[in-house]
Design an enzyme around this catalytic site. Sequence first.
Site, PDB file in Angstrom:
ATOM      1  N   ASP A   1      -3.988  -4.978   0.895  1.00 30.05           N
ATOM      2  CA  ASP A   1      -4.201  -4.379   2.210  1.00 30.05           C
ATOM      3  C   ASP A   1      -5.584  -4.833   2.663  1.00 30.05           C
ATOM      4  OD1 ASP A   1      -4.753  -2.852   4.395  1.00 30.05           O
ATOM      5  OD2 ASP A   1      -4.411  -0.915   3.419  1.00 30.05           O
TER       6      ASP A   1
ATOM      7  N   ASN B   1      -6.715  -4.610   5.788  1.00 30.10           N
ATOM      8  CA  ASN B   1      -7.186  -3.827   6.929  1.00 30.10           C
ATOM      9  C   ASN B   1      -7.741  -4.716   8.040  1.00 30.10           C
ATOM     10  OD1 ASN B   1      -6.660  -0.985   6.744  1.00 30.10           O
ATOM     11  ND2 ASN B   1      -7.956  -0.943   4.926  1.00 30.10           N
TER      12      ASN B   1
ATOM     13  N   ASN C   1       0.872  -1.173   0.000  1.00 29.77           N
ATOM     14  CA  ASN C   1       0.000   0.000   0.000  1.00 29.77           C
ATOM     15  C   ASN C   1       0.911   1.225   0.000  1.00 29.77           C
ATOM     16  OD1 ASN C   1      -1.449   2.296   0.845  1.00 29.77           O
ATOM     17  ND2 ASN C   1      -3.041   1.031   1.766  1.00 29.77           N
TER      18      ASN C   1
ATOM     19  N   ASP D   1      -1.429  -6.358   5.948  1.00 32.03           N
ATOM     20  CA  ASP D   1      -1.212  -6.583   4.515  1.00 32.03           C
ATOM     21  C   ASP D   1      -0.822  -8.039   4.323  1.00 32.03           C
ATOM     22  OD1 ASP D   1      -1.091  -3.618   3.246  1.00 32.03           O
ATOM     23  OD2 ASP D   1      -0.202  -3.621   5.264  1.00 32.03           O
TER      24      ASP D   1
ATOM     25  N   ASP E   1       2.920   4.638   5.053  1.00 33.48           N
ATOM     26  CA  ASP E   1       2.766   4.063   6.400  1.00 33.48           C
ATOM     27  C   ASP E   1       2.751   2.527   6.357  1.00 33.48           C
ATOM     28  OD1 ASP E   1       0.360   4.427   5.071  1.00 33.48           O
ATOM     29  OD2 ASP E   1      -0.744   5.126   6.809  1.00 33.48           O
ATOM     30  N   HIS E   2       2.596   1.963   5.145  1.00 35.91           N
ATOM     31  CA  HIS E   2       2.696   0.507   4.975  1.00 35.91           C
ATOM     32  C   HIS E   2       4.052   0.154   4.379  1.00 35.91           C
ATOM     33  CE1 HIS E   2      -1.771  -0.400   5.190  1.00 35.91           C
ATOM     34  NE2 HIS E   2      -1.781   0.904   5.026  1.00 35.91           N
TER      35      HIS E   2
ATOM     36  N   GLU F   1      -3.987   2.073  -2.864  1.00 30.10           N
ATOM     37  CA  GLU F   1      -4.063   3.497  -2.550  1.00 30.10           C
ATOM     38  C   GLU F   1      -3.175   4.342  -3.473  1.00 30.10           C
ATOM     39  OE1 GLU F   1      -5.347   5.339   1.131  1.00 30.10           O
ATOM     40  OE2 GLU F   1      -4.308   3.703   2.161  1.00 30.10           O
TER      41      GLU F   1
END
Length: 254
Positions: free
Chosen positions: A145, A147, A7, A216, A245-246, A34
């Site tokens: 991802d 989540n 991501n 992930d 951030d991933h 994203e």
Amino acid sequence: MKIATWNVNSLKVRLPHLLQWLAANPIDVLCIQETKLTDDKFPVAAINEAGYEVVFSGQKTYNGVAILSRLPIADVVRNNPHYQDEQQRLIAATIGGVRFICAYVPNGQAVGSDKYAYKMGWLAALRTWVGAELEIHEQFAILGDYNIAPEDRDVHDPELWAGQIHCSDLEREQLRELCGLGLVDAFRLFEQPEKQYSWWDYRQMAFRRNRGLRIDHILLSQALAKRCEACVIDREPRKWEQPSDHTPVIATLL
DNA sequence: ATGGCGCAATGGTTGCGA
């Protein structure tokens, strides 16, 4: 064959990271999420120059997914045929005899919210689609991802996160049911170090303190799992300037 | 308990992510 998911949290911002990472890592198929780009703004040329074909499905501001491949890409499908969705979160393609789905599962925001309900319905529909794909494709992988942190060991502070978004019973049940179709979490095929995460909050120095979640995942069909030799999380890009951030998850297939 | 940070669209401030 190395396959990976990442991501990137805005491909506009992260294109240099992506290219740098691919230059250093021999990845054959990369699923990204994203992208946050409409298709007319997708950086096709830069990715082609790096040696990759690419297919994508994007939109403005949020969401957007893509599959990059060193091998030819065929039979591309955008979105879940079993679910009407304005959000661009899914793209599928066949590469090297393997059927791939790149998935950006809804965040869900908070347990009980409208977005949580959307996440649940979306995941139920995803299961319908994946079930149908597995009927057709023995060699199948769904990367992305999710989540969802599958278990407490995938959470830096299980008490803090207990029942919260990404960790709620219903989310975990959805993931278990998806795997119940005949998929396995590639990461857990192997002995792994403790406290391995794929996402860390930008705030409060969460990465430095390793306060993260493993959300992930690379899920493989039974046949593909037999070909899987390794699965690792690569924390390196998270250390770079202005990181996503991933961080990427990589699986090696025979 | 809340906000912290980062990104996008915007033209000050808000929505959203996880």
